[in-house]
Scaffold this active site. Structure first.
Site, PDB file in Angstrom:
ATOM      1  CE1 TYR A  66      46.822  46.149  32.633  1.00  0.00           C
ATOM      2  CE2 TYR A  66      44.789  46.668  33.802  1.00  0.00           C
ATOM      3  CZ  TYR A  66      45.590  45.762  33.126  1.00  0.00           C
ATOM      4  OH  TYR A  66      45.136  44.484  32.932  1.00  0.00           O
ATOM      5  CG  LEU A 106      53.006  37.976  38.914  1.00  0.00           C
ATOM      6  CD1 LEU A 106      52.382  36.589  38.863  1.00  0.00           C
ATOM      7  CD2 LEU A 106      54.286  37.936  39.748  1.00  0.00           C
TER       8      LEU A 106
END
Length: 384
Positions: free
Chosen positions: A233, A269
């Site tokens: 990421y 999430l």
């Protein structure tokens, strides 16, 4: 028809309209249960049909009483094929908003296109005059820019091939993934799709056409995460795009008088986007277990309400030393990350269900598409 989930990897090709409506209703009820806020009053949400974009729209409408215009790119149901979850979410939101006397209109089309930008501005000027907040929450694999060039994003590491653990949520098994390193062209294309260029295009056109209120606020969403996920990421192609997004916020604030642009760094999430990133689903399953045990877990609507309330997005945003609004503050607590790292080293296919919240992860993924929602009878025929 009776609708069942059709899941392939990180994609669900069906959606349940009743389950989606119930999800939206519950988010609205959560915000209704909280104290009201005084601003903003006219909000444009770009990417408004799912996840953080939808939650932002609900928070603005029901916490602040804001009139909202949403831009989505979704498909209606037809014959024996369901519409997208975003379509049903948006239909439900507009239904509830109308019943509660709150203005809500939605435009469906490619938010990257100049045509959709112009159509949106026309609606703003006709119905609202100007907007005092713009939420930019787009997540898409491709973008055709205003010169007509189509760019495709990739989820890859930068520099060298990366291998680590991940999970197959459908099978609830642990596996190993190897992700190739991105080329320079792939990095550049990912920045074009997921960086801040289109966000700035929106603000430029809104400003030029007089559709932005004086002292308007705009926000885009990002993620940083712990070192554990950085290769896929923060230090990968997505992270490079998010770095561009962060720099764009500074540019918007500097170049457009009165406009303040912010990046909100949100908690990890289960979303359509996060489920597609190797390694991240396993991290989320572990994180959920740790944060739920400590009573610190939040979902999208709780995060977005906290963005408007505690973090004061519209009035006086609470930022860190880099100017970022940190909604990942609870996730990044030292005690949380220490426990997550400990479990990461211990997890195997045999103990996966015991040491992670893989069941919670799977439930949240299905819930994105209206499945597994308590109180919904999935054996009933529904109109798609």
């Amino acid at each position: 028809m009776i609708i069942k989930p059709k899941i392939r990897g990180f994609i669900c090709t069906s959606a349940h309209p009743v389950g989606c409506e119930e999800n939206v209703r519950r988010q609205i009820e959560y915000v209704k249960s909280k104290p009201k806020m005084d601003a903003p009053k006219k909000v444009l949400v770009i990417g408004a049909s799912m996840g953080y974009g939808l939650a932002s729209r609900i928070a603005a409408a029901y916490s602040c009483g804001a009139s909202t215009i949403g831009v989505i790119f979704d498909r209606a149901g037809k014959d024996n094929k369901t519409g997208t979850a975003g379509w049903y979410n948006t239909a439900a939101f507009e239904k509830f908003a109308r019943a509660d006397g709150i203005y809500a209109k939605t435009l469906n089309g490619d938010a990257f296109s100049q045509e959709m930008k112009r159509e949106t501005i026309e609606l703003i000027k006709k119905d609202l005059g100007k907007v005092d907040m713009v939420i930019y929450s787009l997540a898409a694999p491709k973008r055709t820019d205003k010169e007509g060039v189509t760019h495709s994003s990739v989820i890859k590491a930068i520099g060298e091939t990366y291998t680590n653990k991940s999970i197959d949520p459908a099978k609830k098994t642990l596996n190993e993934v190897t992700v190739p390193a991105a080329s320079d062209d792939e990095i550049a294309a990912t920045v074009k799709v997921m960086g801040g260029e289109d966000w700035k295009d929106w603000i430029e056109l809104l400003s030029k056409e007089g559709a932005l209120a004086e002292n308007a606020v705009t926000a885009a969403y990002s993620y940083i995460g712990p070192k554990l996920t950085h290769p896929m990421y923060f230090n990968g192609t997505i992270g490079r795009a998010k770095e561009h997004l962060f720099n764009t916020a500074k540019e918007i604030t500097a170049e457009y008088d009165g406009v303040k642009a912010y990046i909100a760094v949100n908690k990890a999430l289960v979303t359509q986007s996060s489920s597609a990133i190797p390694v991240v689903p396993l991290y989320i399953a572990i994180l959920f277990k740790v944060m739920k045990e400590k009573g610190l877990h939040e979902d999208c609507i709780e995060q977005m309400h906290r963005l408007f309330d505690e973090k004061k997005l519209y009035s006086a945003p609470v930022t860190d030393e880099n100017g970022l609004i940190r909604l990942d503050d609870w996730e990044m607590r030292e005690d949380i990350q220490t426990e997550v790292s400990k479990i990461w080293e211990q997890v195997t296919s045999e103990n996966l269900s015991a040491v992670t919240d893989i069941d919670g992860y799977s439930h949240d993924f299905e819930s994105l598409f209206g499945f597994g929602v308590n109180g919904v009878d999935y054996e009933q025929d529904v109109e798609v």
